[in-house]
Design a protein around this motif. Structure first.
Motif, short mmCIF file in Angstrom:
data_model
loop_
_atom_site.label_atom_id
_atom_site.label_comp_id
_atom_site.label_asym_id
_atom_site.label_seq_id
_atom_site.Cartn_x
_atom_site.Cartn_y
_atom_site.Cartn_z
N PHE A 65 0.88 -1.18 0.00
CA PHE A 65 0.00 0.00 0.00
C PHE A 65 0.91 1.23 0.00
N PRO A 66 1.16 1.83 -1.16
CA PRO A 66 2.12 2.95 -1.25
C PRO A 66 1.66 4.15 -0.43
N ALA A 76 8.43 7.04 -3.54
CA ALA A 76 8.69 5.67 -3.99
C ALA A 76 8.68 4.66 -2.85
N ALA A 77 8.11 3.49 -3.17
CA ALA A 77 8.22 2.31 -2.32
C ALA A 77 9.05 1.30 -3.11
N SER A 78 10.28 1.06 -2.68
CA SER A 78 11.16 0.11 -3.36
C SER A 78 11.00 -1.26 -2.72
N VAL A 79 10.70 -2.28 -3.53
CA VAL A 79 10.53 -3.66 -3.07
C VAL A 79 11.58 -4.49 -3.78
N THR A 88 23.29 -4.08 -6.81
CA THR A 88 22.97 -5.25 -7.63
C THR A 88 21.78 -5.94 -6.97
N ASP A 89 20.63 -5.83 -7.60
CA ASP A 89 19.40 -6.30 -6.99
C ASP A 89 18.31 -6.48 -8.06
N ALA A 90 17.13 -6.91 -7.62
CA ALA A 90 15.99 -7.09 -8.54
C ALA A 90 14.71 -6.86 -7.75
N GLY A 91 13.70 -6.35 -8.45
CA GLY A 91 12.41 -6.14 -7.81
C GLY A 91 11.62 -5.01 -8.44
N PHE A 92 10.83 -4.32 -7.62
CA PHE A 92 9.88 -3.32 -8.09
C PHE A 92 10.14 -1.98 -7.38
N ILE A 93 9.84 -0.90 -8.06
CA ILE A 93 9.73 0.42 -7.44
C ILE A 93 8.36 0.97 -7.80
N VAL A 94 7.53 1.17 -6.78
CA VAL A 94 6.17 1.66 -6.97
C VAL A 94 6.15 3.13 -6.58
N GLU A 181 2.50 0.92 3.68
CA GLU A 181 2.05 -0.23 4.46
C GLU A 181 2.34 -1.52 3.69
N VAL A 182 2.76 -2.55 4.44
CA VAL A 182 3.10 -3.86 3.86
C VAL A 182 2.35 -4.93 4.65
#
Length: 268
Positions: A65-66, A76-79, A88-94, A181-182
């Motif tokens: 929940f951004p 931004a909410a970086s996951v 060096t990483d992988a995932g989402f930025i909402v 919120e997560v």
């Protein structure tokens, strides 16, 4: 070497577990209302696991929940799943302020092949990063049950490392601090399925009994005798009668007089 899928938290006990699950966390985090809350301000705060997992053949998913983006050009909410090498990483930025979701596979904090989606609070409520048979999958869902693949890429070698961590971080460039919120990290969605009314309904019988249907009046009725007896029918008067012989005798019929008289023994 625990898989990332073994990191599970539904945030329902009212106390954020920073002793084991989220031992790498920083900032003023809380667990409130069944969710982890991460401040999203001009500083940085993050919900971060221990660096003790591997992504190969595993996955991490969560409900996001951004933050309210009011007053910010970026909120931004970086996951991210972090390797042992910084950037060096992988995932989402909402980022609801930019109305975007980025699917990243970064090296040196950059990814020239990033895929961007138009942010939807409903369609992108759930995020999942999954590795299987040498391929990374970025997936989103509205309910945590049915998933849409948004990007795929060949798995980098670091997914097999045993010191990976999960990070959910908040940061904004301006405006009031509001929380990200997560919920349900690697936990099932726990949502009820709403059913529509059945098109046809029939009364059900208890288990072990047969269903019955009431029959209409029969077009004709014949008396049925009890089981073991034969059905009988009364016969009318015969149109003709003949005397019967006793058993073993042939039926005989009287023959009338011949057409002409012949004397016995007289030749023709």
């Amino acid at each position: 070497m625990p898989l990332l899928a073994t990191l599970v938290d539904d945030f329902t006990d009212g106390t954020l577990d920073t002793a084991s699950r989220w031992s790498g966390s920083y900032g003023d985090l809380t667990e409130t209302g069944g969710r982890a809350q991460i401040p999203c301000g001009t500083g940085y705060a993050g919900l971060k696991s221990a660096s003790a997992y591997t992504l190969a053949g595993s996955a991490v998913h969560l409900q996001i929940f951004p933050a309210d983006p009011t007053g910010a050009a970026s909120a931004a909410a970086s996951v991210l799943v972090l390797s042992a090498t910084g950037g060096t990483d992988a995932g989402f930025i909402v980022d609801p302020a930019q109305n975007a979701v980025g699917c990243y596979l970064r090296s040196g904090y950059a990814d020239g092949g990033a895929v961007f989606l138009t942010y939807s609070p409903a369609d992108h409520r759930w995020l999942r990063l999954r590795e299987a048979a040498g391929t990374l999958y970025w997936e989103t869902s509205s309910n945590g049950v049915f998933w849409a693949t948004r990007r795929t890429a060949a798995s980098p070698a670091w997914v097999s490392e045993t010191g990976l961590a999960v990070l959910v971080e908040g940061h904004r460039d301006a405006g009031p601090e509001t929380p990200i919120e997560v919920d349900n990290v690697n936990a099932p969605p726990g949502q009820a399925v709403q059913l529509t009314a059945a098109a046809v309904t029939e009364g059900a019988r208890p288990v072990g009994l047969a269903k019955v249907r009431t029959l209409g009046v029969a077009a004709s009725v014949i008396d049925v005798p009890p089981i073991g007896l034969r059905k009988t029918r009364t016969l009318g008067v015969a149109g003709a009668t003949e005397s019967a012989q006793a058993v073993g005798y042939d039926l005989t019929v009287s023959v009338g007089a011949p057409w002409s008289d012949w004397e016995v023994g007289e030749p023709w």
